[in-house]
Design a protein around this motif. Sequence first.
Motif, PDB file in Angstrom:
ATOM      1  N   ILE A 173       5.769-100.137 -70.552  1.00  0.00           N
ATOM      2  CA  ILE A 173       5.822 -98.935 -70.255  1.00  0.00           C
ATOM      3  C   ILE A 173       7.739 -98.554 -71.234  1.00  0.00           C
ATOM      4  O   ILE A 173       7.277 -97.943 -72.478  1.00  0.00           O
ATOM      5  N   ALA A 174       8.679 -99.472 -70.801  1.00  0.00           N
ATOM      6  CA  ALA A 174       9.942 -98.619 -71.332  1.00  0.00           C
ATOM      7  C   ALA A 174      10.045 -99.287 -73.670  1.00  0.00           C
ATOM      8  O   ALA A 174      10.285 -98.667 -74.310  1.00  0.00           O
ATOM      9  N   LEU A 175       9.222-100.596 -73.740  1.00  0.00           N
ATOM     10  CA  LEU A 175       8.840-100.725 -74.749  1.00  0.00           C
ATOM     11  C   LEU A 175       7.937 -99.991 -75.508  1.00  0.00           C
ATOM     12  O   LEU A 175       8.212 -99.667 -76.673  1.00  0.00           O
ATOM     13  N   ILE A 176       7.164 -99.483 -75.517  1.00  0.00           N
ATOM     14  CA  ILE A 176       5.922 -99.088 -75.773  1.00  0.00           C
ATOM     15  C   ILE A 176       6.820 -97.232 -76.417  1.00  0.00           C
ATOM     16  O   ILE A 176       6.757 -96.626 -77.172  1.00  0.00           O
ATOM     17  N   VAL A 177       7.659 -97.199 -75.273  1.00  0.00           N
ATOM     18  CA  VAL A 177       8.131 -96.390 -75.566  1.00  0.00           C
ATOM     19  C   VAL A 177       9.696 -96.277 -76.831  1.00  0.00           C
ATOM     20  O   VAL A 177       9.480 -95.104 -77.086  1.00  0.00           O
ATOM     21  N   LEU A 178      10.095 -97.783 -76.825  1.00  0.00           N
ATOM     22  CA  LEU A 178      10.914 -97.802 -78.140  1.00  0.00           C
ATOM     23  C   LEU A 178      10.391 -98.383 -78.910  1.00  0.00           C
ATOM     24  O   LEU A 178      11.071 -97.928 -80.194  1.00  0.00           O
ATOM     25  N   LEU A 179       8.717 -98.332 -79.246  1.00  0.00           N
ATOM     26  CA  LEU A 179       8.234 -98.392 -80.316  1.00  0.00           C
ATOM     27  C   LEU A 179       8.181 -97.190 -80.956  1.00  0.00           C
ATOM     28  O   LEU A 179       8.084 -96.635 -82.027  1.00  0.00           O
ATOM     29  N   LEU A 180       7.968 -96.752 -79.762  1.00  0.00           N
ATOM     30  CA  LEU A 180       7.009 -95.043 -80.776  1.00  0.00           C
ATOM     31  C   LEU A 180       8.464 -94.224 -81.165  1.00  0.00           C
ATOM     32  O   LEU A 180       8.529 -93.627 -81.879  1.00  0.00           O
ATOM     33  N   PHE A 181       8.833 -94.789 -80.697  1.00  0.00           N
ATOM     34  CA  PHE A 181      10.389 -93.864 -80.457  1.00  0.00           C
ATOM     35  C   PHE A 181      11.556 -93.745 -81.600  1.00  0.00           C
ATOM     36  O   PHE A 181      12.411 -93.763 -82.048  1.00  0.00           O
ATOM     37  N   GLY A 182      12.135 -95.205 -80.960  1.00  0.00           N
ATOM     38  CA  GLY A 182      13.205 -95.575 -81.625  1.00  0.00           C
ATOM     39  C   GLY A 182      14.303 -96.023 -80.847  1.00  0.00           C
ATOM     40  O   GLY A 182      14.789 -95.030 -80.196  1.00  0.00           O
ATOM     41  N   ALA A 200      17.113 -95.012 -81.613  1.00  0.00           N
ATOM     42  CA  ALA A 200      18.050 -93.878 -81.903  1.00  0.00           C
ATOM     43  C   ALA A 200      17.640 -92.718 -81.116  1.00  0.00           C
ATOM     44  O   ALA A 200      18.100 -91.631 -81.066  1.00  0.00           O
ATOM     45  N   LYS A 201      16.207 -92.748 -81.040  1.00  0.00           N
ATOM     46  CA  LYS A 201      15.973 -90.935 -80.090  1.00  0.00           C
ATOM     47  C   LYS A 201      16.336 -91.139 -78.938  1.00  0.00           C
ATOM     48  O   LYS A 201      15.763 -90.137 -78.141  1.00  0.00           O
ATOM     49  N   ILE A 202      16.125 -92.431 -78.252  1.00  0.00           N
ATOM     50  CA  ILE A 202      15.895 -92.708 -76.916  1.00  0.00           C
ATOM     51  C   ILE A 202      16.951 -91.562 -75.893  1.00  0.00           C
ATOM     52  O   ILE A 202      16.744 -90.922 -74.913  1.00  0.00           O
ATOM     53  N   PRO A 203      18.356 -91.752 -76.238  1.00  0.00           N
ATOM     54  CA  PRO A 203      19.298 -90.868 -75.665  1.00  0.00           C
ATOM     55  C   PRO A 203      18.734 -89.504 -75.822  1.00  0.00           C
ATOM     56  O   PRO A 203      19.169 -88.920 -74.599  1.00  0.00           O
ATOM     57  N   ARG A 233      18.262 -87.269 -72.886  1.00  0.00           N
ATOM     58  CA  ARG A 233      19.252 -86.103 -73.093  1.00  0.00           C
ATOM     59  C   ARG A 233      18.591 -84.684 -72.540  1.00  0.00           C
ATOM     60  O   ARG A 233      18.186 -83.878 -71.504  1.00  0.00           O
ATOM     61  N   GLY A 234      17.156 -84.869 -72.829  1.00  0.00           N
ATOM     62  CA  GLY A 234      16.129 -83.531 -73.331  1.00  0.00           C
ATOM     63  C   GLY A 234      15.697 -83.639 -71.864  1.00  0.00           C
ATOM     64  O   GLY A 234      15.484 -82.871 -71.042  1.00  0.00           O
ATOM     65  N   MET A 235      15.027 -85.058 -71.097  1.00  0.00           N
ATOM     66  CA  MET A 235      14.384 -84.744 -70.289  1.00  0.00           C
ATOM     67  C   MET A 235      15.480 -84.229 -68.745  1.00  0.00           C
ATOM     68  O   MET A 235      15.084 -83.696 -68.075  1.00  0.00           O
ATOM     69  N   GLY A 236      16.806 -85.029 -69.209  1.00  0.00           N
ATOM     70  CA  GLY A 236      17.849 -84.109 -68.311  1.00  0.00           C
ATOM     71  C   GLY A 236      17.964 -82.742 -67.527  1.00  0.00           C
ATOM     72  O   GLY A 236      17.833 -82.271 -66.740  1.00  0.00           O
ATOM     73  N   LYS A 237      17.850 -82.332 -69.088  1.00  0.00           N
ATOM     74  CA  LYS A 237      17.981 -80.829 -68.932  1.00  0.00           C
ATOM     75  C   LYS A 237      16.854 -79.989 -68.824  1.00  0.00           C
ATOM     76  O   LYS A 237      16.901 -79.216 -67.793  1.00  0.00           O
ATOM     77  N   GLY A 238      15.472 -80.488 -69.035  1.00  0.00           N
ATOM     78  CA  GLY A 238      14.463 -80.209 -68.436  1.00  0.00           C
ATOM     79  C   GLY A 238      14.733 -80.231 -66.743  1.00  0.00           C
ATOM     80  O   GLY A 238      14.588 -79.209 -65.509  1.00  0.00           O
ATOM     81  N   VAL A 239      15.065 -81.255 -66.123  1.00  0.00           N
ATOM     82  CA  VAL A 239      15.093 -81.504 -64.835  1.00  0.00           C
ATOM     83  C   VAL A 239      15.635 -80.573 -64.317  1.00  0.00           C
ATOM     84  O   VAL A 239      16.056 -80.325 -62.794  1.00  0.00           O
ATOM     85  N   LYS A 240      17.457 -79.956 -64.730  1.00  0.00           N
ATOM     86  CA  LYS A 240      17.871 -79.609 -63.554  1.00  0.00           C
ATOM     87  C   LYS A 240      17.414 -78.022 -64.576  1.00  0.00           C
ATOM     88  O   LYS A 240      18.221 -77.446 -62.784  1.00  0.00           O
ATOM     89  N   SER A 241      17.069 -77.756 -65.256  1.00  0.00           N
ATOM     90  CA  SER A 241      16.371 -76.437 -65.184  1.00  0.00           C
ATOM     91  C   SER A 241      15.016 -76.442 -64.266  1.00  0.00           C
ATOM     92  O   SER A 241      15.279 -75.198 -63.373  1.00  0.00           O
ATOM     93  N   PHE A 242      14.576 -77.765 -64.094  1.00  0.00           N
ATOM     94  CA  PHE A 242      13.442 -77.307 -62.390  1.00  0.00           C
ATOM     95  C   PHE A 242      14.222 -77.191 -61.583  1.00  0.00           C
ATOM     96  O   PHE A 242      13.976 -75.547 -60.592  1.00  0.00           O
ATOM     97  N   LYS A 243      15.162 -77.840 -61.537  1.00  0.00           N
ATOM     98  CA  LYS A 243      15.959 -77.569 -59.699  1.00  0.00           C
ATOM     99  C   LYS A 243      16.678 -76.395 -60.138  1.00  0.00           C
ATOM    100  O   LYS A 243      16.249 -75.831 -58.802  1.00  0.00           O
ATOM    101  N   GLU A 244      17.106 -75.705 -61.107  1.00  0.00           N
ATOM    102  CA  GLU A 244      18.284 -74.020 -61.031  1.00  0.00           C
ATOM    103  C   GLU A 244      16.742 -73.112 -60.444  1.00  0.00           C
ATOM    104  O   GLU A 244      17.134 -72.484 -59.594  1.00  0.00           O
TER     105      GLU A 244
END
Length: 71
Positions: free
Chosen positions: A21-30, A32-35, A39-50
């Motif tokens: 799964i990690a390799l597929i994500v790396l190939l799809l997004f490159g 540079a885009k992973i961080p 970050r976007g996923m972290g913000k989404g989880v934080k918003s959900f918890k709030e």
Amino acid sequence: MMLGLKTLLLFGLGGQELLLIALIVLLLFGGAKIPELMRGMGKGVKSFKEGMKEVDEVKKDIENEVKKDEE
């Protein structure tokens, strides 16, 4: 982070599957885009918890009002 890993393991995903799964994500997004994605996923989880905290607060307020009305 550990909770997420335990959750994935509960779904029957082992080390090889997670690596794939990690390799597929790396190939799809490159690399540079992973961080940015994480970050976007972290913000989404934080918003959900709030949002869940707000739901719990409203639920407690309603329960308190019902108790007051019963007395």
